[in-house]
Design an enzyme around this catalytic site. Structure first.
Site, PDB file in Angstrom:
ATOM      1  N   CYS A  94       0.850  -1.188   0.000  1.00 31.23           N
ATOM      2  CA  CYS A  94       0.000   0.000   0.000  1.00 31.23           C
ATOM      3  C   CYS A  94       0.887   1.240   0.000  1.00 31.23           C
ATOM      4  CB  CYS A  94      -0.899  -0.024   1.235  1.00 31.23           C
ATOM      5  SG  CYS A  94      -1.734   1.535   1.556  1.00 31.23           S
ATOM      6  N   GLU A  95       0.653   2.153  -0.922  1.00 26.52           N
ATOM      7  CA  GLU A  95       1.507   3.325  -1.016  1.00 26.52           C
ATOM      8  C   GLU A  95       1.259   4.343   0.092  1.00 26.52           C
ATOM      9  OE1 GLU A  95      -0.902   6.241  -4.095  1.00 26.52           O
ATOM     10  OE2 GLU A  95       0.448   4.746  -4.959  1.00 26.52           O
ATOM     11  N   HIS A  96       0.180   4.185   0.837  1.00 23.87           N
ATOM     12  CA  HIS A  96      -0.128   5.150   1.888  1.00 23.87           C
ATOM     13  C   HIS A  96       0.672   4.906   3.166  1.00 23.87           C
ATOM     14  CE1 HIS A  96      -4.221   5.371  -0.317  1.00 23.87           C
ATOM     15  NE2 HIS A  96      -3.386   6.271  -0.796  1.00 23.87           N
ATOM     16  N   HIS A  97       0.893   3.617   3.496  1.00 27.55           N
ATOM     17  CA  HIS A  97       1.622   3.296   4.719  1.00 27.55           C
ATOM     18  C   HIS A  97       2.803   2.365   4.471  1.00 27.55           C
ATOM     19  CE1 HIS A  97      -2.531   4.284   6.110  1.00 27.55           C
ATOM     20  NE2 HIS A  97      -1.857   4.980   6.991  1.00 27.55           N
ATOM     21  N   GLN A 135      -5.103  -0.809  -4.449  1.00 31.60           N
ATOM     22  CA  GLN A 135      -5.734  -1.950  -5.117  1.00 31.60           C
ATOM     23  C   GLN A 135      -6.569  -1.524  -6.308  1.00 31.60           C
ATOM     24  OE1 GLN A 135      -7.596  -4.767  -2.441  1.00 31.60           O
ATOM     25  NE2 GLN A 135      -8.962  -5.536  -4.022  1.00 31.60           N
ATOM     26  N   HIS A 163      -5.583  -6.126   3.609  1.00 31.70           N
ATOM     27  CA  HIS A 163      -4.631  -5.024   3.744  1.00 31.70           C
ATOM     28  C   HIS A 163      -4.117  -4.937   5.173  1.00 31.70           C
ATOM     29  CE1 HIS A 163      -5.497  -2.904  -0.191  1.00 31.70           C
ATOM     30  NE2 HIS A 163      -6.430  -3.844  -0.146  1.00 31.70           N
ATOM     31  N   CYS A 165      -2.572  -2.584   6.502  1.00 30.31           N
ATOM     32  CA  CYS A 165      -2.792  -1.260   7.076  1.00 30.31           C
ATOM     33  C   CYS A 165      -4.157  -1.174   7.768  1.00 30.31           C
ATOM     34  CB  CYS A 165      -2.657  -0.169   6.017  1.00 30.31           C
ATOM     35  SG  CYS A 165      -3.791  -0.333   4.625  1.00 30.31           S
TER      36      CYS A 165
END
Length: 206
Positions: A94-97, A135, A163, A165
């Site tokens: 996941c690019e956010h976390h 995703q 996920h 996260c």
């Protein structure tokens, strides 16, 4: 003792850009130190380098061209029924976390004069998933790559993933599963074709 059993003679055969490894390892050493760890203790001496190599492996999709993967194994064939490759393992970040998400991808297409080697579908999934992702975008990228390169009568992609996260931090929902889908051509225009695809998967989607 024979040298083949001598631990000191063991060497991995992985190939990495040493400049990249050194730069990343230096940064990870700073991260560990900032977290309060002693980077000179025995268990952590090689950790920055190991993490650097792991990240280069897990993001190798940046170095791959999914369109060329398909072009490398396209064959003329007058087959016009649905082709499905299901339960393709997906591992991504996941690019956010920068925490992993993982699950299964199900990919179908309807040929239009050409088919592709089945393993190439899985390789396309890998090429896009081995990057920082969300995703939703991953699902679309797989769909678009196959549609643009192979030009079939339609493409269907479904991804079911969990996920970390959501499971390890934040809302901490351990049993949650996210399903995304994307369609083109016959799968987009015909509910019957979409229903056949879902039915051929042989299981209910989350």
């Amino acid at each position: 003792m024979d040298s083949e059993f001598d631990n000191h003679s063991y060497q991995r055969g992985d190939n990495y850009n040493q400049t990249q490894v050194d730069k990343l390892a230096s940064l990870y050493k700073q991260v560990l130190s900032t977290l309060g760890e002693d980077t000179n203790r025995d268990g952590l001496l090689k950790t920055p380098e190991r993490v650097a190599k792991a990240m280069l492996f897990l993001t190798q999709g940046y170095q791959q061209n999914p369109h060329e993967i398909i072009r490398s194994a396209m064959f003329e064939e007058q087959y016009s029924q649905m082709v499905i490759v299901k339960d393709i393992e997906v591992f991504s970040f996941c690019e956010h976390h920068m925490l992993p998400f993982f699950g299964k991808a199900h990919v179908a297409y309807i040929p239009n004069g050409h088919i592709i080697g089945l393993s190439k579908i899985a390789r396309v999934v890998d090429a896009y998933s081995r990057r920082l992702q969300v995703q939703e975008r991953l699902t679309n990228q797989i769909k678009d790559c196959i549609q643009e390169t192979l030009n079939p009568l339609g493409v269907a992609v479904v991804i079911e993933a969990q996920h970390m996260c959501m499971m390890m931090r934040g809302v901490e929902k351990q049993e949650s599963c996210t399903t995304t889908s994307a369609f083109t051509g016959a799968f987009m225009n015909s509910s019957t074709t979409r229903a056949e695809f879902i039915n051929l998967l042989g299981k209910p989607l989350h």
